[in-house]
Design an enzyme around this catalytic site. Structure first.
Site, PDB file in Angstrom:
ATOM      1  N   GLU A  80     -10.019 -13.944  -2.623  1.00  0.00           N
ATOM      2  CA  GLU A  80     -10.714 -13.356  -1.471  1.00  0.00           C
ATOM      3  C   GLU A  80     -10.926 -14.385  -0.370  1.00  0.00           C
ATOM      4  O   GLU A  80     -10.982 -15.579  -0.637  1.00  0.00           O
ATOM      5  CB  GLU A  80     -12.139 -12.965  -1.892  1.00  0.00           C
ATOM      6  CG  GLU A  80     -12.268 -11.715  -2.660  1.00  0.00           C
ATOM      7  CD  GLU A  80     -13.737 -11.502  -3.021  1.00  0.00           C
ATOM      8  OE1 GLU A  80     -14.180 -10.371  -2.904  1.00  0.00           O
ATOM      9  OE2 GLU A  80     -14.424 -12.461  -3.405  1.00  0.00           O
ATOM     10  N   SER A 140      -8.584   0.064   7.280  1.00  0.00           N
ATOM     11  CA  SER A 140      -8.495  -0.998   8.290  1.00  0.00           C
ATOM     12  C   SER A 140      -7.053  -1.198   8.737  1.00  0.00           C
ATOM     13  O   SER A 140      -6.764  -2.064   9.539  1.00  0.00           O
ATOM     14  CB  SER A 140      -9.051  -2.297   7.736  1.00  0.00           C
ATOM     15  OG  SER A 140      -8.280  -2.709   6.634  1.00  0.00           O
ATOM     16  N   SER A 142       1.105  -9.837  -0.285  1.00  0.00           N
ATOM     17  CA  SER A 142       0.735  -8.421  -0.248  1.00  0.00           C
ATOM     18  C   SER A 142       1.174  -7.686   1.013  1.00  0.00           C
ATOM     19  O   SER A 142       1.328  -6.469   0.979  1.00  0.00           O
ATOM     20  CB  SER A 142      -0.767  -8.273  -0.472  1.00  0.00           C
ATOM     21  OG  SER A 142      -1.496  -9.074   0.431  1.00  0.00           O
ATOM     22  N   GLY A 158     -16.069 -13.370   2.680  1.00  0.00           N
ATOM     23  CA  GLY A 158     -16.345 -12.068   2.061  1.00  0.00           C
ATOM     24  C   GLY A 158     -16.134 -12.144   0.562  1.00  0.00           C
ATOM     25  O   GLY A 158     -15.208 -11.529   0.037  1.00  0.00           O
ATOM     26  N   ASP A 180     -17.656 -10.929  -2.009  1.00  0.00           N
ATOM     27  CA  ASP A 180     -18.376  -9.937  -2.828  1.00  0.00           C
ATOM     28  C   ASP A 180     -17.705  -9.731  -4.181  1.00  0.00           C
ATOM     29  O   ASP A 180     -18.384  -9.522  -5.189  1.00  0.00           O
ATOM     30  CB  ASP A 180     -18.464  -8.602  -2.090  1.00  0.00           C
ATOM     31  CG  ASP A 180     -17.084  -8.044  -1.786  1.00  0.00           C
ATOM     32  OD1 ASP A 180     -16.406  -8.596  -0.908  1.00  0.00           O
ATOM     33  OD2 ASP A 180     -16.675  -7.082  -2.464  1.00  0.00           O
ATOM     34  N   LYS A 219       0.799  -1.226   0.000  1.00  0.00           N
ATOM     35  CA  LYS A 219       0.000   0.000   0.000  1.00  0.00           C
ATOM     36  C   LYS A 219       0.833   1.278   0.000  1.00  0.00           C
ATOM     37  O   LYS A 219       0.345   2.337  -0.362  1.00  0.00           O
ATOM     38  CB  LYS A 219      -0.999   0.003   1.156  1.00  0.00           C
ATOM     39  CG  LYS A 219      -2.192  -0.909   0.861  1.00  0.00           C
ATOM     40  CD  LYS A 219      -3.411  -0.491   1.618  1.00  0.00           C
ATOM     41  CE  LYS A 219      -4.621  -1.325   1.247  1.00  0.00           C
ATOM     42  NZ  LYS A 219      -4.488  -2.740   1.701  1.00  0.00           N
TER      43      LYS A 219
HETATM   44  C1  PLP Z   1      -5.219  -3.707   1.498  1.00  0.00           C
HETATM   45  C2  PLP Z   1      -4.623  -5.044   1.438  1.00  0.00           C
HETATM   46  C3  PLP Z   1      -5.081  -5.998   0.523  1.00  0.00           C
HETATM   47  C4  PLP Z   1      -6.233  -5.745  -0.401  1.00  0.00           C
HETATM   48  O1  PLP Z   1      -5.943  -4.717  -1.329  1.00  0.00           O
HETATM   49  P1  PLP Z   1      -7.071  -4.020  -2.185  1.00  0.00           P
HETATM   50  O2  PLP Z   1      -6.357  -3.043  -3.022  1.00  0.00           O
HETATM   51  O3  PLP Z   1      -8.048  -3.395  -1.236  1.00  0.00           O
HETATM   52  O4  PLP Z   1      -7.741  -5.107  -2.960  1.00  0.00           O
HETATM   53  C5  PLP Z   1      -4.426  -7.215   0.473  1.00  0.00           C
HETATM   54  N1  PLP Z   1      -3.388  -7.503   1.298  1.00  0.00           N
HETATM   55  C6  PLP Z   1      -2.930  -6.608   2.196  1.00  0.00           C
HETATM   56  C7  PLP Z   1      -1.793  -7.004   3.067  1.00  0.00           C
HETATM   57  C8  PLP Z   1      -3.521  -5.351   2.301  1.00  0.00           C
HETATM   58  O5  PLP Z   1      -3.064  -4.464   3.186  1.00  0.00           O
END
Ligand code: PLP
Length: 321
Positions: free
Chosen positions: A207, A81, A307, A211, A213, A56
């Site tokens: 996902e 979050s 991620s 959840g 969606d 992010k």
């Molecule tokens: C925010 C986040 C996601 C999901 O990312 P989106 O762009 O909302 O789909 C996945 N993994 C981690 C670690 C995140 O912080």
């Protein structure tokens, strides 16, 4: 009907120039154990080792870099979050602007503390009762702050796309890429890079089952809204895809898959034991789905986007116990 200007791969290229020297170019890790188990080659893009511990930072830094002088003076507001909050707080402090972060009252303590540690002002709300978007918008209106949402923004999507861009640049075209899916910023950005750099690569969003969606939206063709899902994947507790992320996902993604919390825990244990990597539950979504599809992936070259890695050590241990 309003036509949105969707971001393109050119925007991902511009984002990669803006974040260069600020974001880490994260390593791509391999595992012989995994390759043997799959009869395939797997490439793990380690965004758990990104600055502040998740991809992010890429989208946040890209979005804030584009602020004009007036926006920089007033500062940024974000609702999140967790990881987006830290990403905005860190990016704002690097760029010398104030940041206000609206966070759920039950966000992991490590994420609240880290956000404050990066100099962000935290405002808490009840995620089961209050509307965070409304709270964020009110703060924005009252104080002239610029709201940067966690996923549904062209500059955020373009920034998130730089992780997959780096992966394809280093490893060449892959046969399949598995990406965690919450609101779809990472998946939409990855889609722009995938279609530009590896058009034949199968692209999967993943996902939590509780959840799904995104899966419902992808398969039905319109954005489905759900209640806040109860899952250990706190980065994917989103209620719906966005107006920017959905059309890109619908156009460029091959399918949206789901996994259970138990499968995520098994992956966390695997990463810690075998690869010496701390990966948070949401960061395990892609690998958990790839494991389920193992028999279909034989002989292929497979990318997995890890991620993020932000999980309290106590929670990490409790989940594995
Ligand atoms: C925010 C986040 C996601 C999901 O990312 P989106 O762009 O909302 O789909 C996945 N993994 C981690 C670690 C995140 O912080």
């Amino acid at each position: 009907m309003i036509t949105l200007n969707l971001p393109t791969f050119d925007d991902v290229i511009s984002a990669s120039e803006r974040i260069e020297g600020h974001a880490h170019r994260t390593p791509v890790m391999r595992s012989r154990t995994v390759d043997q188990a799959f009869g395939a080659e797997l490439f793990f893009k380690c965004e758990n080792l990104q600055r502040m511990g998740a991809f992010k930072f890429r989208g946040a830094f890209n979005a804030l870099s584009k602020f004009d002088a007036r926006q920089r003076r007033a500062g940024v507001v974000a609702f999140s979050s967790g990881n987006h909050a830290q990403a905005i707080a860190l990016s704002a402090s690097l760029l010398g602007m104030p940041a206000t972060i609206v966070m759920p009252h039950d966000a992991p303590a490590i994420k609240v503390a880290a956000t404050q540690g990066y100099g962000g002002t935290v405002v808490l709300y009840d995620r089961y009762k209050e509307d965070r978007e409304q709270i964020g918008r009110e703060l924005a209106d009252k104080h002239g702050l610029t709201l940067i949402p966690p996923y549904d923004h062209p500059d955020v999507i373009a920034g998130q796309g730089t992780a997959a861009k780096e992966l394809f640049e280093e490893e060449g075209p892959l046969d399949a890429l598995f990406v965690s899916l919450g609101g779809g910023g990472l998946l939409a950005g990855s889609a722009l890079s995938t279609r530009a750099l590896a058009p034949a690569c199968k692209l999967y969003g993943v996902e939590p089952e509780a959840g799904n969606d995104g899966q419902q939206s992808f398969r039905s063709g319109s954005i489905v809204h759900i209640e806040t899902p109860k899952t250990i994947a706190d980065g994917a507790q989103t209620q719906h895809l966005g107006s920017y992320t959905f059309p890109i996902i619908r156009r460029d993604v091959d399918d949206v898959l789901t996994v259970t919390d138990a499968q995520l825990v098994a992956c966390m244990a695997f990463f810690a034991e075998r690869m010496k990597l701390v990966v948070e539950p949401t960061g395990c979504l892609g690998f958990a789905a790839a494991r389920e599809m193992k028999s279909q992936l034989r002989g292929q070259r497979i990318g997995v986007l890890l991620s993020g890695g932000n999980v309290d050590l106590q929670r990490f241990c409790a989940l594995l116990a």
